[in-house]
Scaffold this motif. Sequence first.
Motif, PDB file in Angstrom:
ATOM      1  N   GLU A 336       0.819  -1.207   0.000  1.00  0.00           N
ATOM      2  CA  GLU A 336       0.000   0.000   0.000  1.00  0.00           C
ATOM      3  C   GLU A 336       0.857   1.264   0.000  1.00  0.00           C
ATOM      4  N   LYS A 337       2.115   1.126   0.428  1.00  0.00           N
ATOM      5  CA  LYS A 337       3.025   2.277   0.459  1.00  0.00           C
ATOM      6  C   LYS A 337       3.854   2.374  -0.819  1.00  0.00           C
ATOM      7  N   ILE A 338       3.618   1.443  -1.752  1.00  0.00           N
ATOM      8  CA  ILE A 338       4.387   1.424  -2.993  1.00  0.00           C
ATOM      9  C   ILE A 338       3.539   1.952  -4.138  1.00  0.00           C
ATOM     10  N   LEU A 339       4.034   2.976  -4.809  1.00  0.00           N
ATOM     11  CA  LEU A 339       3.412   3.458  -6.041  1.00  0.00           C
ATOM     12  C   LEU A 339       4.190   2.820  -7.185  1.00  0.00           C
ATOM     13  N   ASP A 340       3.563   1.878  -7.853  1.00  0.00           N
ATOM     14  CA  ASP A 340       4.246   1.024  -8.814  1.00  0.00           C
ATOM     15  C   ASP A 340       4.986   1.841  -9.875  1.00  0.00           C
ATOM     16  N   GLY A 341       6.289   1.575  -9.985  1.00  0.00           N
ATOM     17  CA  GLY A 341       7.111   2.258 -10.965  1.00  0.00           C
ATOM     18  C   GLY A 341       7.612   3.615 -10.519  1.00  0.00           C
ATOM     19  N   VAL A 342       7.239   4.057  -9.314  1.00  0.00           N
ATOM     20  CA  VAL A 342       7.671   5.363  -8.814  1.00  0.00           C
ATOM     21  C   VAL A 342       8.685   5.208  -7.685  1.00  0.00           C
ATOM     22  N   ASN A 343       8.316   4.504  -6.605  1.00  0.00           N
ATOM     23  CA  ASN A 343       9.259   4.270  -5.508  1.00  0.00           C
ATOM     24  C   ASN A 343       9.581   2.789  -5.344  1.00  0.00           C
ATOM     25  N   GLY A 344       9.166   2.008  -6.315  1.00  0.00           N
ATOM     26  CA  GLY A 344       9.399   0.572  -6.294  1.00  0.00           C
ATOM     27  C   GLY A 344       8.385  -0.111  -7.183  1.00  0.00           C
ATOM     28  N   TYR A 345       8.113  -1.383  -6.898  1.00  0.00           N
ATOM     29  CA  TYR A 345       7.157  -2.144  -7.693  1.00  0.00           C
ATOM     30  C   TYR A 345       6.244  -2.949  -6.786  1.00  0.00           C
ATOM     31  N   SER A 346       4.959  -2.943  -7.091  1.00  0.00           N
ATOM     32  CA  SER A 346       3.990  -3.813  -6.442  1.00  0.00           C
ATOM     33  C   SER A 346       3.657  -4.912  -7.439  1.00  0.00           C
ATOM     34  N   VAL A 347       4.095  -6.130  -7.133  1.00  0.00           N
ATOM     35  CA  VAL A 347       4.127  -7.193  -8.136  1.00  0.00           C
ATOM     36  C   VAL A 347       3.455  -8.456  -7.608  1.00  0.00           C
ATOM     37  N   SER A 348       2.701  -9.130  -8.446  1.00  0.00           N
ATOM     38  CA  SER A 348       2.148 -10.433  -8.097  1.00  0.00           C
ATOM     39  C   SER A 348       3.296 -11.392  -7.802  1.00  0.00           C
ATOM     40  N   PRO A 349       3.206 -12.191  -6.735  1.00  0.00           N
ATOM     41  CA  PRO A 349       4.331 -13.068  -6.363  1.00  0.00           C
ATOM     42  C   PRO A 349       4.475 -14.278  -7.294  1.00  0.00           C
ATOM     43  N   GLU A 350       4.818 -14.000  -8.533  1.00  0.00           N
ATOM     44  CA  GLU A 350       5.050 -15.031  -9.535  1.00  0.00           C
ATOM     45  C   GLU A 350       6.343 -14.692 -10.275  1.00  0.00           C
ATOM     46  N   LEU A 351       7.059 -15.732 -10.693  1.00  0.00           N
ATOM     47  CA  LEU A 351       8.417 -15.556 -11.197  1.00  0.00           C
ATOM     48  C   LEU A 351       8.505 -14.607 -12.380  1.00  0.00           C
ATOM     49  N   GLU A 352       7.651 -14.765 -13.370  1.00  0.00           N
ATOM     50  CA  GLU A 352       7.771 -13.942 -14.583  1.00  0.00           C
ATOM     51  C   GLU A 352       7.656 -12.459 -14.238  1.00  0.00           C
ATOM     52  N   ALA A 353       6.659 -12.108 -13.412  1.00  0.00           N
ATOM     53  CA  ALA A 353       6.454 -10.706 -13.050  1.00  0.00           C
ATOM     54  C   ALA A 353       7.628 -10.179 -12.231  1.00  0.00           C
ATOM     55  N   TRP A 354       8.129 -11.000 -11.320  1.00  0.00           N
ATOM     56  CA  TRP A 354       9.247 -10.558 -10.481  1.00  0.00           C
ATOM     57  C   TRP A 354      10.534 -10.421 -11.285  1.00  0.00           C
ATOM     58  N   ALA A 355      10.789 -11.348 -12.187  1.00  0.00           N
ATOM     59  CA  ALA A 355      11.998 -11.270 -13.010  1.00  0.00           C
ATOM     60  C   ALA A 355      11.965 -10.048 -13.914  1.00  0.00           C
ATOM     61  N   ARG A 356      10.777  -9.727 -14.440  1.00  0.00           N
ATOM     62  CA  ARG A 356      10.639  -8.568 -15.323  1.00  0.00           C
ATOM     63  C   ARG A 356      10.917  -7.272 -14.546  1.00  0.00           C
ATOM     64  N   ALA A 357      10.373  -7.176 -13.338  1.00  0.00           N
ATOM     65  CA  ALA A 357      10.608  -5.981 -12.527  1.00  0.00           C
ATOM     66  C   ALA A 357      12.071  -5.890 -12.101  1.00  0.00           C
ATOM     67  N   ALA A 358      12.652  -7.030 -11.712  1.00  0.00           N
ATOM     68  CA  ALA A 358      14.049  -7.028 -11.266  1.00  0.00           C
ATOM     69  C   ALA A 358      14.989  -6.618 -12.393  1.00  0.00           C
ATOM     70  N   ALA A 359      14.647  -6.992 -13.614  1.00  0.00           N
ATOM     71  CA  ALA A 359      15.516  -6.665 -14.758  1.00  0.00           C
ATOM     72  C   ALA A 359      15.646  -5.166 -14.958  1.00  0.00           C
ATOM     73  N   THR A 360      14.630  -4.400 -14.588  1.00  0.00           N
ATOM     74  CA  THR A 360      14.701  -2.943 -14.768  1.00  0.00           C
ATOM     75  C   THR A 360      15.749  -2.312 -13.859  1.00  0.00           C
ATOM     76  N   LEU A 361      16.166  -3.028 -12.812  1.00  0.00           N
ATOM     77  CA  LEU A 361      17.130  -2.474 -11.860  1.00  0.00           C
ATOM     78  C   LEU A 361      18.528  -2.366 -12.458  1.00  0.00           C
ATOM     79  N   HIS A 362      18.766  -2.968 -13.625  1.00  0.00           N
ATOM     80  CA  HIS A 362      20.061  -2.790 -14.296  1.00  0.00           C
ATOM     81  C   HIS A 362      20.257  -1.348 -14.772  1.00  0.00           C
ATOM     82  N   ASP A 363      19.160  -0.643 -14.950  1.00  0.00           N
ATOM     83  CA  ASP A 363      19.209   0.746 -15.413  1.00  0.00           C
ATOM     84  C   ASP A 363      19.533   1.641 -14.218  1.00  0.00           C
ATOM     85  N   ASP A 364      20.769   2.182 -14.194  1.00  0.00           N
ATOM     86  CA  ASP A 364      21.195   2.993 -13.052  1.00  0.00           C
ATOM     87  C   ASP A 364      20.318   4.219 -12.851  1.00  0.00           C
ATOM     88  N   ALA A 365      19.968   4.891 -13.917  1.00  0.00           N
ATOM     89  CA  ALA A 365      19.162   6.105 -13.801  1.00  0.00           C
ATOM     90  C   ALA A 365      17.783   5.785 -13.230  1.00  0.00           C
TER      91      ALA A 365
END
Length: 417
Positions: A336-365
Motif C-alpha cells: 500500500e506504500k508502494i506506487l508502482d514504478g515510482v518508488n518501487g514495484y507492487s508485483v504479483s508473487p510469480e516468477l515472470e512478473a518478479w523477473a521482469r521488474a528485477a531486470a529494470t534495476l540494471h538501469d542505473d538512472a
Amino acid sequence: MQIVVLAEFAVASGGAEKVAVESARGLAEAGLDVTYIQAIDGPVDDLLDHPRIRRIGLGNKDIWQRPAHRAALNGLWDAEAAARLGAALDALPVRPDLIHLHQWTRSLSPSVFPALFARGLPVVTTLHDYFLACPNGVYYRFDRAEPCALKPLSAACLAAPCDGRSRLHKLVRVGRSVSLRAALKRQRLDVIHVCDASVARMGTLLEGLAVTHHRVDNPVRVTKQVPADPARGDALAYVGRLTREKGVDLVADAARAAGLPALFVGTGPLENELRARPGVELVGWQAPDAVWSLLRRRARAIAAPSRWYETGPLTVYEALANGIPVMASNRSGASEKILDGVNGYSVSPELEAWARAAATLHDDARTASLGAAAHARYWASPMTLGVHTDALIAVYERILATRAVERLPADAAASAA
C-alpha cells in the motif's frame, strides 16, 4: 491515562514484539502511564527503561518449550496463565483505563480474553497476523502454497491439511480457534489493523463477533539521513525469515533470471536450499545498524515477496525511509506504500512478473530515480513513533469516550450526542 500493554515478550525481535515495545515507549514519552506485562520470561529491551513504564513478568514458559501433551492442552486453554494475568491486573496500584494486547498464542491461549473482559475494561488488540480468525494464523494454504479462500472453521476449513507443521497441529489449532470464538462471543473487542487490506479482509472473517475496527500504521524508528544511492548497489536484497510462504525462493529465482546477485539477511528452513543456488549470498541475522549499513551499500532494491497476506512488514518501510526502492508482493499490506514504478514495484508473487521488474534495476538512472522517490515520499509523511503514538492515543480516546457515553443515563447520553 493509564494503559496496560500486554505482550508475550519484552524484546523487539519479531514484528509484533517490536511494535509492542516501541508503542509502550512512545506512550510513555507522550505522558501516559504504561504497565508493560511480559508473559514469557526472557530479556527486556532497553526501550522499556522509562520512568513512566512499569514492567511486570508473569513467568510463563513458551508453549514450544513445554512437553508436547502439555503444549497441546495449554494451547487450547491455559487457566493458570489466565489466573496469573488476572492477579497481576488486580494488584496494580491504579486501575488502568484500557488494556492493549499484542500477542497471546505463545503462552496465554484464548483463556487470556475472559481474564481481560472480567476486569470490565476496554480491550484492544493489534492484528499482527490472522490468528483471531484463522486456525493457522496466516490465512494461507501451506499444502498448496497459496492464500486461503475458505471460511474459517467451516467444514472445508476443518478438512483442509493447510497447517505448516502437520495435521495434528491443525487439529490443536482448530480446537484453539473454537475456544477463542467461545471466549469472544458476546464480548466487545476493539481491533487495530496495520494495513487497509487487513481491515477489509478481517471485517468479513470476523463477522458475528462484536468487533470495532481501527486503523493505525506501525511505528518505524528510523533517523532521517542522506538517502542511499541504490544505483551503486549490486544485489536484490531480502531481510527476514527464510521460508517459502515469505517467497524467498522467488527472490533467488527472479534475481538469477534478471542477472543480479541475491543477498539474504536472516535464517530459516530454506537456508540450505538457498545456499546451494548460484548467485546467492547469505549473511545470517545481523544487528539492525549492521543490516542497514550493509543494505545502503549493497541493495539496488529490497524484496518483500510474501505469498501470504502479510500485514505490514517493517523492513519495507525502513527501506523506503533509507531511500532504497522496494519490490513488494501485491498480497502484502506494505505494498500500500508502494506506487508502482515510482518508488518501487507492487508485483504479483510469480516468477515472470518478479523477473521482469528485477531486470529494470540494471538501469542505473531508473534505480536512482526509484530510490530518490522512495526517500522523498516516505519523509513527506513519515511513519515515526510520534505519529504512531498520536494515532494510538486518538483511538484510545475514541474508545473511552464511547464507553463513557454508554454509561450515562439515556437522557444525558442524548444531550452528549
